[in-house]
Design a protein around this motif. Structure first.
Motif, short mmCIF file in Angstrom:
data_model
loop_
_atom_site.label_atom_id
_atom_site.label_comp_id
_atom_site.label_asym_id
_atom_site.label_seq_id
_atom_site.Cartn_x
_atom_site.Cartn_y
_atom_site.Cartn_z
N THR A 100 0.86 -1.13 0.07
CA THR A 100 -0.07 0.07 -0.13
C THR A 100 0.88 1.29 0.01
OG1 THR A 100 -1.67 -1.47 1.12
CG2 THR A 100 -1.95 1.05 1.23
N THR B 3 -4.92 -4.11 4.39
CA THR B 3 -5.54 -4.07 3.20
C THR B 3 -6.56 -5.13 3.12
OG1 THR B 3 -3.86 -2.53 2.33
CG2 THR B 3 -5.63 -3.52 0.63
N ASP C 293 -4.19 -2.45 -5.64
CA ASP C 293 -3.47 -2.82 -4.43
C ASP C 293 -4.32 -3.80 -3.93
OD1 ASP C 293 -2.12 -2.73 -2.11
OD2 ASP C 293 -3.34 -1.30 -1.25
#
Ligand SMILES: Nc1nc2c(ncn2[C@@H]2O[C@H](COP(=O)(O)OP(=O)(O)OP(=O)(O)O)[C@@H](O)[C@H]2O)c(=O)[nH]1
Ligand SMILES: [Mg+2]
Lengths: 75, 703
Positions: free
Chosen positions: B20, B40, B60
Motif C-alpha cells: 500500500t 488492506t 492494490d
C-alpha cells in the motif's frame, strides 16, 4: 528424541522431521515451516497458548493444537 | 490523451511488505498503511501515468503468503490472478517483497510466475538493508528469477522512477517459469491435466483443481474435468505439500548465491520488547494501561476543541439569523442545516484522537502482540486473537472494523466477531454519550486526575465490550458451525511509526467519517425540518387555538409566541409521528421528541443530537440561539415538572444507545460480508430488543 513443537520449553530448539509432513497444514509449509528446518520456541502466551516460534526466518504465532501436530527432533 | 493506452498493474505480496505504501507512492493516493498483517482487506485502485502515452491502472491487493487462499482477503488475490476475464486481471504483476523476509516472499513470486503473467520483483524497505547487514546481488538474482528485480523503498522514495521505467517496458519481460512444478511432482499427472484442459496454463488448472470453491467463470464442460481431478483428493494433498517443498528448494538454491545477511543486530531489541510486551502480567497491564490512556484522552483532550466548536456553531447561527433576510429558506439554514452540521463537526476531535491511537498501535507492530496475548482468552468466547483488532477499531467505527475481520481464517470465529463488533462503542455513540453525560453526571474530580464524567464514559466503553463478549459467548454455545481452519499470525518487527503515515490515516478516516455521516445527517436534518415546519389543520390554526385556550391574561408577547411554537411542533407531521410511538417508549422515560430522535437515528446514531437540536430550535422562538446542551438542559417534563433529561431518563437513554443496532451502514456491510440477510436481521432484532429491555429496567428502577 522425537517430540512435538508443543513440548518444547521456551528457548529450546528442534528440527522438523520428515514424518511431520502430512500433519503440517499447507499454509504453514508455505510460510516456510518445512521438514529439515530449525524451530525455536521463543515464547508462550500467558495462558500457555498460542506459541511464538521462529522458523526459517519467520516469526509466527500458532496455537498449541497445531503445534502438537508437528513432530521435531530436539537439539 | 486520445490515443493513450491503458494497462492494469497488480501489486501482490506477503502481508505487511509495503504494497500500500508503494501504491500510494506510485499513484499519489492516500490509502491507509500499518505495520499489522492485514491492513488492506479489499482491492483498491489508482492511476499512474507511466509515460505520456501509457496510463496504468494500479490495483492494490490484500497481502497473502501463497496464491492458495485460506481466508477471504487472500481469496481476492486468487480470484484476480486466476480469472483472466476479471476486469482487474493484470497485464503485469509487481510482487512486492521485503528485504528481510525475501525467502518467504519469493515463494509467492514463483507461484505467480508460473501462471505466465509478466511479473517483476520489487524488493521494498531497501533503506533497512545497511542497518540489518543485508546484501543482495541483483544481476544474479535477475538471471535466476528470469525477470527484472529492483530495490525500492516506499518510505524513502528510492527506486520508484526506475520501477516505472521497468513497467513501461513490460512487454519485454520473460514469462517463463522459475520453479516448474509439473515435472518435479508428478509428470504423468500433470500431463493428464494439460491434455484435459488445453486452454489453461498447467499451473492455473492445478490451482483450480486444488481449490475447494468452484469459480464461476469456468465453463460447465471444463468444470466437469476439474471435478474429475478433484476426486483424487488424497493425492492432491500430497502433491501440494511436495510443491511447497520443491519451491523452497529452488528458492534456497537461488538465495545462497545472491543473498547474504550479517545476523542479528535488530533482533536483540525485538526480543527484549517482546519479553515485556507479551509478559504474563506486564503484557496485560500494559494493554489495559494503553486502553485507559486512549479513553481518558478522548474525553479530556477533546473537550476543549469540542466546547469551542459547539459555541462557534451557535454563533454562526446567530450571525446568519442577523444577516439573512427572514423567510422559510433562512429558517431552514438556521434551524435545519447549521445545527445538523454542527452536530457532526463536534465529534471530529474525539474521532481523530481515536483513529490516531489505533494507527500508532498498528504502525509500531504492537497490535500483533495483542493478538498473541489475547488469542487464548478470545477463544473461550468463540473468537480468535485476531478478533481483538475488529473489536478495538470498532471503537472508531464498526464498518471498517467488520471488514478487518476478513483475515480471520475460521468462518465461525469470523462470523461471531462480525456479529458482536457493533456492540463496541463506536465514535457515533460518543456525541450521544457526551451530551447525556454532561447533562446528568456532575463534573467532579477525584485524586486530581480522574474525572467522574470521563470515568462514566469509560464505564460505557466497558459495558459495550462486556455486551460484545457475553453475546459472543452465547453465540459460541449455540452456533452449530464447525471450525475448519487453523490460526497463524506473523509477528512483525517493531517499527518507529512514521508521522506521515499516521497523519494520512487520521485525516483520511476522519474525512470519510465526516463526509459519510455528514451527508446522512444533512439529509435527515432537512427532511426533519420540513416535517417539523409543516402540518395539518391544527398546525395552521395554532395561533387561534392557543389564543382561545389562553389560561392567564398576563402572558407576555414572547411567552405567547413560545406557546404557539410548541403547539405547532406538537401538531406538525413529525409531532404526529412522534406521538404515535410515544406509548411504546414512555415506559423508558422518553417523550415524543426523543422518540423522533430515536426514529431518525436508526439511520445512524450520531443523528440523535442533531435531531434534538433541530426539533428544539424549531420550538424555540427566543432571541438567542442557545447551544444544543443548554436547550436540552432547559427541557422540562410537563408531567413531573422536573427536567426532561434527569438521571433516570438519561441513564435509560445511555443504555439504549449502548445496545441498540442503529446504523444502516453496519447492517449493509454485515449483509455484504456474510452474504445473507439472516445475520444482519438477527443483529437488528437482537440488539434493539436488548436495548429496550435494559433501558426499561434502568428507568423503572431509577425514576
Ligand atoms: N522502513 C521502511 N518501512 C516501510 C517501507 N514501506 C513501507 N514501510 C512500512 O511497512 C509497514 C507496512 O506497510 P503497508 O504499506 O501497510 O503494507 P502492505 O503490504 O500494504 O500490508 P497489508 O495491506 O497488511 O498486506 C508500514 O508500517 C510502513 O510504514 C520502506 O520502504 N521502508
Ligand atoms: Mg496494504
Amino acid at each position: 528424541m522425537l517430540i512435538t513443537i508443543a513440548q518444547l520449553e521456551v528457548g529450546e530448539k528442534g528440527i522438523i522431521c520428515d514424518i511431520a509432513l502430512d500433519n503440517i497444514p499447507l499454509k504453514l509449509l508455505e510460510m516456510g515451516c518445512l521438514p529439515g528446518k530449525e524451530v525455536e520456541l521463543l515464547q508462550k502466551a500467558p495462558l500457555q497458548d498460542p506459541l511464538y516460534i521462529r522458523v526459517n526466518g519467520s516469526h509466527l504465532a500458532i496455537r498449541e493444537e497445531t503445534a502438537s501436530q508437528i513432530a521435531i527432533s530436539k537439539i | 490523451m486520445a490515443n493513450s493506452k491503458n494497462i492494469t498493474i497488480a501489486l501482490v505480496g506477503n502481508p505487511n511488505t509495503g504494497k500500500t505504501s508503494l501504491f500510494n507512492q506510485l499513484t499519489g493516493l492516500k490509502q491507509k498503511v500499518g505495520n499489522y498483517p492485514g491492513i488492506t482487506v479489499d482491492k483498491k485502485q489508482g492511476v499512474c501515468q507511466l509515460s505520456p502515452e501509457l496510463k496504468a491502472t494500479l490495483v492494490d491487493l490484500p497481502g497473502t503468503y501463497s496464491i492458495n487462499p485460506t481466508s477471504l482477503d487472500e481469496n481476492i488475490v486468487y480470484e484476480t490472478l486466476v480469472n483472466d476475464k476479471n476486469p482487474d486481471y493484470p497485464d503485469v504483476v509487481v510482487v512486492v517483497a521485503e528485504v528481510e523476509n525475501l525467502k518467504r516472499n519469493l515463494f509467492l513470486f514463483t507461484q505467480i510466475k508460473d501462471l505466465g503473467i509478466p511479473t517483476v520483483l520489487a524488493i521494498n524497505m531497501a533503506d533497512q538493508m545497511q542497518r540489518k547487514g543485508i546484501k543482495i546481488d541483483i544481476p544474479v538474482l535477475e538471471t535466476a528469477l528470469k525477470t527484472k528485480v529492483i530495490l525500492v523503498s516506499a518510505r524513502k522514495k528510492i527506486g520508484i522512477d526506475a520501477l516505472k521505467e521497468i513497467l513501461l517496458n513490460h512487454q519485454t519481460l520473460n514469462t517463463e517459469s522459475v520453479a516448474d512444478v509439473s515435472e518435479r511432482i508428478h509428470g504423468q499427472f500433470f500431463k493428464r491435466i494439460q491434455e484435459a484442459l488445453p486452454h489453461f496454463s498447467t499451473y492455473k488448472s492445478w490451482l483450480l483443481i486444488t481449490q475447494q470453491k468452484a469459480c464461476d467463470f469456468i465453463l460447465p464442460k471444463e468444470q466437469k474435468k476439474i471435478d474429475f481431478f478433484k476426486s483424487k483428493a488424497t493425492k492432491i494433498n500430497k502433491f501440494q505439500h511436495k510443491e511447497a517443498i520443491y519451491r523452497y528448494q529452488v528458492i534456497n538454491e537461488i538465495l545462497e548465491k545472491t543473498y547474504s545477511v550479517n545476523r542479528e543486530e535488530g533482533t536483540d531489541l525485538r526480543a527484549k520488547l517482546d519479553r515485556i510486551l507479551t509478559h504474563k502480567i506486564f503484557g496485560y497491564v500494559i494493554f489495559a494501561f494503553i486502553l485507559i490512556v486512549i479513553f481518558q484522552s478522548i474525553f479530556a483532550w477533546a473537550s476543549i476543541p469540542m466546547e469551542w466548536i459547539d459555541t462557534s456553531f451557535a454563533r454562526l447561527a446567530d450571525f446568519s439569523k442577523a444577516q439573512l433576510p427572514t423567510g422559510k429558506f433562512t429558517d431552514l439554514i438556521i434551524e435545519g442545516v447549521i445545527p445538523g452540521i454542527g452536530g457532526i463537526v463536534i465529534f471530529v476531535p474525539q474521532i481523530a484522537i481515536l483513529f490516531m491511537f489505533v494507527a500508532i498501535l498498528e504502525e509500531t507492530g504492537y497490535m500483533s502482540r495483542v493478538v498473541f496475548l489475547m488469542d487464548k482468552i478470545m477463544r473461550r468466547y468463540g473468537m480468535s486473537g485476531k478478533s481483538v483488532i475488529p473489536l478495538v477499531s470498532g471503537t472508531a467505527c464498526a464498518i471498517p472494523a467488520i471488514m478487518s475481520a476478513r483475515n480471520i481464517e475460521s468462518w465461525r470465529e469470523r462470523l461471531i466477531t462480525i456479529l458482536v463488533v457493533p456492540f463496541t462503542t463506536c465514535s457515533a455513540r460518543i456525541p450521544v454519550y457526551a451530551i447525556l453525560i454532561a447533562l446528568i453526571i456532575p463534573d467532579k474530580h477525584y485524586f486530581g486526575i480522574f474525572n467522574l464524567q470521563g470515568l462514566t464514559l469509560l464505564a460505557l466503553y466497558f459495558l459495550g465490550f462486556a455486551a460484545a463478549i457475553s453475546s459472543a459467548f452465547l453465540l459460541h454455545k449455540i452456533l452449530k458451525i464447525k471450525n475448519t481452519s487453523f490460526f497463524v499470525i506473523e509477528l512483525p518487527n517493531y517499527k518507529i511509526p512514521s508521522i506521515k503515515n499516521i497523519s494520512i490515516t487520521v485525516v483520511e478516516k476522519t474525512k470519510a467519517f465526516v463526509f459519510g455521516a455528514g451527508k446522512i445527517i444533512l439529509a435527515i436534518s432537512i427532511v426533519l425540518w420540513f416535517l417539523a415546519s409543516y402540518g395539518g389543520k391544527d398546525f395552521k390554526n395554532a395561533a387561534e387555538i392557543v389564543h382561545s385556550q389562553k389560561t392567564s391574561v398576563d402572558l407576555t408577547d414572547a411567552e405567547l409566541k413560545q406557546q404557539i411554537a410548541t403547539y405547532q411542533l406538537e401538531h406538525s407531521y413529525i409531532g404526529i409521528l412522534g406521538k404515535s410511538i410515544e406509548p411504546a417508549i414512555r415506559p423508558l422515560g422518553y417523550d415524543w421528541k426523543i422518540g423522533i430522535a430515536l426514529l431518525s437515528s436508526f439511520a445512524a446514531r450520531e443523528v440523535f443530537v442533531g435531531t434534538l437540536a433541530t426539533i428544539y430550535s424549531v420550538a424555540d422562538e427566543g432571541e438567542n440561539t442557545a447551544t444544543i446542551k443548554e436547550r436540552m438542559r432547559n427541557e422540562v417534563n410537563p408531567i413531573t415538572g422536573g427536567k426532561r433529561f434527569n438521571f433516570a431518563s438519561g441513564m435509560s437513554l445511555l443504555l439504549f444507545y449502548a445496545f441498540a443496532m442503529q446504523c444502516m451502514g453496519t447492517l449493509a456491510i454485515v449483509k455484504r460480508e456474510t452474504n445473507s440477510w439472516k445475520w444482519p436481521l438477527l443483529q437488528l432484532i437482537g440488539m434493539t430488543g436488548l436495548a429496550y429491555i435494559f433501558a426499561l429496567i434502568a428507568f423503572q428502577f431509577l425514576k
